[in-house]
Design a protein around this motif. Sequence first.
Motif, mmCIF file in Angstrom:
data_model
loop_
_atom_site.group_PDB
_atom_site.id
_atom_site.type_symbol
_atom_site.label_atom_id
_atom_site.label_comp_id
_atom_site.label_asym_id
_atom_site.label_seq_id
_atom_site.Cartn_x
_atom_site.Cartn_y
_atom_site.Cartn_z
ATOM 1 N N LYS A 1 -6.684 2.802 -6.753
ATOM 2 C CA LYS A 1 -7.231 1.908 -7.770
ATOM 3 C C LYS A 1 -7.183 0.531 -7.454
ATOM 4 O O LYS A 1 -7.909 -0.663 -7.691
ATOM 5 N N LYS A 2 -6.008 0.024 -6.804
ATOM 6 C CA LYS A 2 -5.508 -1.052 -6.361
ATOM 7 C C LYS A 2 -6.190 -1.733 -5.279
ATOM 8 O O LYS A 2 -6.649 -2.937 -5.048
ATOM 9 N N TYR A 3 -6.274 -0.836 -4.072
ATOM 10 C CA TYR A 3 -6.585 -1.280 -2.618
ATOM 11 C C TYR A 3 -7.823 -0.729 -2.137
ATOM 12 O O TYR A 3 -8.220 -1.006 -1.071
ATOM 13 N N GLY A 4 -8.623 0.049 -3.063
ATOM 14 C CA GLY A 4 -9.804 0.847 -2.584
ATOM 15 C C GLY A 4 -9.644 1.588 -1.699
ATOM 16 O O GLY A 4 -8.744 2.405 -1.744
ATOM 17 N N TYR A 5 -10.675 2.123 -0.865
ATOM 18 C CA TYR A 5 -10.745 3.080 -0.050
ATOM 19 C C TYR A 5 -9.774 2.751 1.137
ATOM 20 O O TYR A 5 -9.934 1.806 1.761
ATOM 21 N N ILE A 6 -8.830 3.742 1.369
ATOM 22 C CA ILE A 6 -8.144 3.633 2.716
ATOM 23 C C ILE A 6 -8.287 4.645 3.668
ATOM 24 O O ILE A 6 -8.408 5.736 3.268
ATOM 25 N N ASN A 7 -8.542 4.273 4.693
ATOM 26 C CA ASN A 7 -9.017 5.448 5.807
ATOM 27 C C ASN A 7 -7.794 6.323 5.887
ATOM 28 O O ASN A 7 -6.339 5.745 6.197
ATOM 29 N N VAL B 1 0.769 -1.226 -0.045
ATOM 30 C CA VAL B 1 -0.075 0.082 -0.002
ATOM 31 C C VAL B 1 0.874 1.291 0.023
ATOM 32 O O VAL B 1 0.562 2.158 -0.617
ATOM 33 N N SER B 2 1.955 1.156 0.648
ATOM 34 C CA SER B 2 2.751 2.407 1.087
ATOM 35 C C SER B 2 3.321 2.549 -0.736
ATOM 36 O O SER B 2 3.425 3.810 -0.953
ATOM 37 N N ARG B 3 3.662 1.686 -1.510
ATOM 38 C CA ARG B 3 4.240 2.041 -2.878
ATOM 39 C C ARG B 3 3.017 2.628 -3.664
ATOM 40 O O ARG B 3 3.259 3.587 -4.438
ATOM 41 N N ALA B 4 1.896 2.131 -3.418
ATOM 42 C CA ALA B 4 0.804 2.652 -4.163
ATOM 43 C C ALA B 4 0.584 4.398 -3.669
ATOM 44 O O ALA B 4 0.315 4.865 -4.495
ATOM 45 N N LEU B 5 0.786 4.200 -2.381
ATOM 46 C CA LEU B 5 0.470 5.767 -1.848
ATOM 47 C C LEU B 5 1.286 6.639 -2.350
ATOM 48 O O LEU B 5 1.158 7.710 -2.908
ATOM 49 N N ALA C 1 2.306 6.010 5.922
ATOM 50 C CA ALA C 1 3.284 7.076 5.346
ATOM 51 C C ALA C 1 4.364 7.101 6.376
ATOM 52 O O ALA C 1 5.495 7.173 6.239
ATOM 53 N N ASP C 2 3.872 7.299 7.612
ATOM 54 C CA ASP C 2 4.803 7.475 8.784
ATOM 55 C C ASP C 2 5.821 6.432 8.823
ATOM 56 O O ASP C 2 6.950 6.293 9.172
ATOM 57 N N GLN C 3 5.474 5.237 8.779
ATOM 58 C CA GLN C 3 6.122 3.815 8.870
ATOM 59 C C GLN C 3 7.067 3.685 7.576
ATOM 60 O O GLN C 3 8.117 3.057 7.955
ATOM 61 N N TYR C 4 6.772 4.173 6.598
ATOM 62 C CA TYR C 4 7.425 3.600 5.189
ATOM 63 C C TYR C 4 8.159 5.168 4.632
ATOM 64 O O TYR C 4 8.414 4.966 3.079
ATOM 65 N N GLY C 5 8.592 5.900 5.272
ATOM 66 C CA GLY C 5 9.235 7.121 4.863
ATOM 67 C C GLY C 5 8.631 8.082 3.931
ATOM 68 O O GLY C 5 9.155 8.911 3.187
ATOM 69 N N LEU C 6 7.088 8.124 3.985
ATOM 70 C CA LEU C 6 6.382 8.936 2.948
ATOM 71 C C LEU C 6 5.807 10.067 3.972
ATOM 72 O O LEU C 6 5.090 10.896 3.305
ATOM 73 N N SER C 7 6.122 10.290 5.228
ATOM 74 C CA SER C 7 5.629 11.387 6.109
ATOM 75 C C SER C 7 5.623 12.678 5.806
ATOM 76 O O SER C 7 4.590 13.306 5.341
ATOM 77 N N GLU C 8 6.765 13.219 5.203
ATOM 78 C CA GLU C 8 7.102 14.516 4.518
ATOM 79 C C GLU C 8 6.034 14.760 3.497
ATOM 80 O O GLU C 8 5.437 15.615 3.186
ATOM 81 N N MET C 9 6.210 13.688 2.667
ATOM 82 C CA MET C 9 5.448 13.772 1.091
ATOM 83 C C MET C 9 4.094 14.010 1.324
ATOM 84 O O MET C 9 3.454 15.052 0.756
ATOM 85 N N LEU C 10 3.512 13.172 2.314
ATOM 86 C CA LEU C 10 1.900 13.038 2.264
ATOM 87 C C LEU C 10 1.546 14.364 3.207
ATOM 88 O O LEU C 10 0.419 14.685 2.864
ATOM 89 N N ASN C 11 2.278 14.643 4.180
ATOM 90 C CA ASN C 11 1.711 15.891 4.958
ATOM 91 C C ASN C 11 1.883 17.220 4.129
ATOM 92 O O ASN C 11 1.042 17.771 4.229
ATOM 93 N N HIS C 12 3.109 17.055 3.408
ATOM 94 C CA HIS C 12 3.175 18.465 2.477
ATOM 95 C C HIS C 12 2.194 18.231 1.396
ATOM 96 O O HIS C 12 1.585 19.529 1.269
ATOM 97 N N TRP C 13 1.657 17.356 0.877
ATOM 98 C CA TRP C 13 0.700 17.148 -0.074
ATOM 99 C C TRP C 13 -0.819 17.991 0.355
ATOM 100 O O TRP C 13 -1.220 18.535 -0.085
ATOM 101 N N VAL C 14 -1.059 17.448 1.472
ATOM 102 C CA VAL C 14 -2.219 17.813 2.067
ATOM 103 C C VAL C 14 -2.117 19.302 2.506
ATOM 104 O O VAL C 14 -3.081 19.915 2.155
ATOM 105 N N ILE C 15 -1.053 19.586 3.142
ATOM 106 C CA ILE C 15 -1.055 20.953 3.504
ATOM 107 C C ILE C 15 -0.922 22.108 2.440
ATOM 108 O O ILE C 15 -1.802 23.009 2.266
#
Length: 292
Positions: free
Chosen positions: A67-73, A27-31, A81-95
């Motif tokens: 598309k692959k995993y459906g709705y992820i809460n 899921v982290s790769r898809a994310l 994201a926090d676990q797999y090194g995507l924290s900054e990317m995802l937080n930045h994207w939302v902000i």
Amino acid sequence: AMYHAKRLRSGTHYRLFTPDMRWRKRVSRALRNDIIDNNLTVHYQPIVDLKTGKIYAIEALLRWYSKKYGYINPLEAFQIADQYGLSEMLNHWVIYTACKAYRGWHQDSESNICLSINISPVMYRQNQLANLLSDVFHHTNFQPENLVLEITENTAMQDLEATPGIMQTLKALGVQIALDDFGTGLSSLSHLRELPIDKLKLDRSFVKEIDQDEKDAYFVECINALATKFDMQLVAEGIETKAMLDKIRDIGCAYGQGYLFDKAVTAQEMQNLISRQVMGENIYQAHLEKNH
Ligand code: C2E
Ligand code: MG
Ligand code: MG
Ligand code: MG
């Protein structure tokens, strides 16, 4: 692989743990790909002034349909994201996305609706957060005073050595700080006194049965008194029924959020709500009337 092997041999978690780990990694790769491709969205939930029925603030909430995993809460998406090194990317994207949307909403210049954004635990502890925020403010021409950072009570209190410094740095940018899911975590009164906290968001678990359970109501009364004395604003989360709202208002809590008013809506729908408010409508006033 070593880690997996150890868990495998040690037994009990075999069935639950290992497939879940693999799933999360995938899921982290898809994310990551969906962040890069801009394949996520942010929805926006109004926080209501319980005296007037007006929108007082807006909370940004991630929505991700893979598309692959459906709705992820979103809570799980951020944990991954926090676990797999995507924290900054995802937080930045939302902000960035939320600040840009906010700048696009036509607001009454006097109303100053605040934008509230959740910060994940790993991001909170990274020095990068302040730089990231300055960068977004610069690129979206956003006034920092209009931003509220929501940090869960547990995240803030888990690292009591670091939290005063982190919060001072964030406050120096001009933003406000809210403690999210308040009441379930680790705060002691002395922390609330010492830290630069502007708002408390009362966890939904205290609101859920507030119209039936006297103890919950007493608890919320105490928190409300505390917030008032310490000059913090109290927001009740998860108001779903008129009975809950009436009780929350009887107690004197000034702000609330929940499905009774609206769930999180698209940026366009939020624009419509704001436009109505700019035209003079008190959007949720009907809910405040006695026999609605
Ligand atoms: P939260 O920050 O405490 O957000 C409130 C959650 O309660 C949201 O769930 C919201 O949709 C839901 N909610 C609002 N009103 C009601 C109600 O009346 N009844 C019920 N049952 N629920 C209500 P959501 O969007 O699923 O988000 C869950 C959690 O995921 C959030 O809790 C937050 O911790 C995290 N999260 C969501 N979006 C983001 C984000 O953009 N960034 C970060 N870091 N975390 C996020
Ligand atoms: Mg929140
Ligand atoms: Mg919350
Ligand atoms: Mg919550």
